[in-house]
Enzyme design. Structure first.
Site: not given
Length: 280
Positions: A146, A159
């Site tokens: 990500s 996250y």
């Protein structure tokens, strides 16, 4: 003589997190390119629907249950996929969800769950397929990272920490696997329109968007599509032997300036009309 033997004609792939979003799009894309694909997720019924569509379109696919937080589930998934499709040549590790929340308001259990899914789960999958790949001296480990791992973003601390750990793990794999014939790569999606996270209530997403704008992380409102990331992952898998993609980041292209101006004009006109109604 070539420096490396080319990829075999048949390259079975397993896709973790294939019931929706990037994982589903990746399974469909790989199958369309001739990869036999095993789709794995907890929502195995959704995987089955996608596998049936792939087979209807002429591809080769099976759907199997997979929970990356369960060691036995991971081992069983990889074993059954190899039994039905053949030796696993490609791993796409993309299972996971997104937790929105400020770190000081996030309990440790929720923080830990992100690490278990995105980091430890990816490690379990890699550990399950690596022995066979090392024996054959070839194989691709492709991890879905990500951009949040590269540039931290408010409300995504848990996250982001898990994905940052994934970057460290993949970097170590790249160094330690050098000379084995096994390649490890990571693909970093920028903002992507999937069900992950965006189905949360407005009271969760609203403050996040405000803080992203504050820190310059919401420059425009265009998103990548899951199919965009799937094509990038397929590119990594299809890269000929002799080179490999270390890491790849994709970001959504901004709307063309003229289109953005027209959109802003419509917003301004609506605001003017609404103001006129209030005045009257």
């Amino acid at each position: 003589m070539p420096r490396f033997q080319p990829h075999p004609d048949r390259r079975p792939a397993i896709v973790a997190g294939a019931s929706s979003g990037i994982g589903a799009a990746t399974a469909i894309e790989l199958a369309a390119r001739g990869f036999p694909v095993a789709l794995g997720a907890r929502r195995v019924a959704k995987c089955q629907e996608i596998a049936e569509k792939i087979r209807a379109d002429g591809g080769d696919a099976v759907a199997l249950p997979l929970d990356v937080t369960d060691p036995d589930s991971v081992k069983d998934f990889v074993h059954r996929a190899a039994e039905q499709l053949g030796d696993i040549e490609v791993l796409v590790a993309g299972a996971g969800d997104t937790y929105f929340g400020r770190l000081h308001e996030t309990d440790t259990e929720s923080f830990e769950s992100q690490v278990r899914i995105h980091l430890i789960g990816a490690n379990r999958l890699a550990a399950a397929v690596l022995p066979g790949m090392l024996d054959r001296q070839r194989g691709d480990l492709i991890f879905v990272g990500s951009d949040v791992a590269l540039r931290q973003r408010p409300h995504m601390g848990a996250y982001g920490a898990a994905k940052a750990g994934l970057v460290a793990m993949v970097t170590n794999l790249q160094m330690e696997l050098e000379g084995t014939g096994v390649r490890a790569s990571i693909v970093h999606p920028g903002p992507t329109k999937t069900g992950m996270g965006w189905s949360l209530p407005v009271e969760s997403i609203g403050p996040a968007l405000q803080d992203w704008a504050k820190w310059g992380q919401a420059r425009h409102n265009y998103f990548l599509r899951a199919s965009d990331i799937a094509r990038a992952i397929a590119f990594v898998a299809e890269t000929p032997r002799g080179g490999f993609v270390v890491n790849m980041e994709l970001q959504p292209e901004a709307p063309l300036a003229a289109a953005a101006e027209r959109q802003q004009l419509r917003v301004d006109e609506k605001a003017s009309v609404d103001e006129g109604k209030l005045d009257s």
